[in-house]
Structure formats: structure tokens, C-alpha cells
Design a protein around this motif. Structure first.
Motif: not given
Length: 153
Positions: A68-73
Motif C-alpha cells: 500500500s502507498t505510504y500515507a505521508q509519502g
């Protein structure tokens, strides 16, 4: 100092792999990840149940594994289903390549875990089970469970 067991750091496991395949051999491989991907893996945001390994141009590639994509990315996030390179020795890649050339053989990820701060994947060379083999496994597991219940009481 007590030695840490690999099972303490397991992030994701492919439980269906051992049910669907007879695992012939296993290898430990590193995964080439970006900065935001490793943060998602450490947070447990990885799914390996549909994944498999291919060998192409003398490199092992981990395909169809969802991180999954990192929330703060923000802009540093990459495609969650991108193909990732596995870090193996040349002789291990050659062995995997030879094994895949046989009929009915596939390479599947069994578990992802952290080791010394690095994400590692345990991959297994598996031969597909027939339906009757799966039924025998279910029957044997039920018998062991019943025996355990009887011994407990």
C-alpha cells in the motif's frame, strides 16, 4: 543474549501457498524497495497471497505483491503493484531458473519478515498439488486436531 527467531518479525504470510503447493526448496531473498515502500512494509501494509516470482534476464522479480502507498509519502509513492527485484546470489537465481523450466513448478513467496532492519522474503519452489492431495491434507489435519482434543480431555 538470546537469538531472535525469524517468526518474531513476520509481517505477512502466505498461508495458502503450503496448501496449494508442495514446497520443494526455500530461499531467503532481500527485496529492492523505495523509502516509502519500506515504511509501508514496516507498518504491515503488504499482501503477498497473489504474488509469484519470475526469472528474467538473470534477475529474480517479485510480481503481483501489493504494498500500500505510504500515507505521508506524497510524491515519493510508487505503484502498489509494481514488479520488485529480489536480491539473490547468481547461483541461487540459476537454480530458480532451472527449477521453473520443469512442468508444474512455480516460485511463490511464503512470508515477508524483517531481519536486521531489512525486509526479507522467504520464497519457495512449489509443485502444484492435485485436488486429492489437498483432501488428504485436510483429512490429516482434522485427525490431528481430534487427537489433540481427546488427549487434552
Amino acid at each position: 543474549m538470546a537469538k531472535k527467531n525469524v517468526n518474531d518479525n513476520v509481517i505477512a504470510q502466505n498461508r495458502k501457498a503450503r496448501f496449494n503447493y508442495n514446497i520443494i526448496d526455500t530461499y531467503e531473498a532481500g527485496i529492492a524497495l523505495t523509502g516509502t515502500e519500506i515504511k509501508s512494509v514496516r507498518a504491515g501494509q503488504i499482501t503477498i497471497s497473489d504474488g509469484f516470482v519470475t526469472v528474467h534476464n538473470k534477475t529474480a522479480l517479485l510480481t503481483n505483491v501489493h504494498i500500500s502507498t505510504y500515507a505521508q509519502g506524497n510524491q515519493f509513492n510508487v505503484d502498489p503493484l509494481r514488479t520488485r527485484q529480489l536480491l539473490l546470489h547468481k547461483r541461487e537465481i540459476v537454480a530458480l531458473e532451472k527449477a521453473v523450466q520443469e512442468s508444474g513448478i512455480t516460485i511463490v513467496p511464503l512470508k515477508v519478515y524483517m531481519k536486521h532492519g531489512f525486509a526479507k522474503v522467504l520464497i519457495g519452489i512449489g509443485q502444484g498439488k492435485k485436488k486429492y492431495d489437498k483432501r488428504e491434507d485436510i483429512k490429516r489435519r482434522d485427525q490431528e486436531r481430534e487427537l489433540g482434543r481427546r488427549l487434552k480431555h
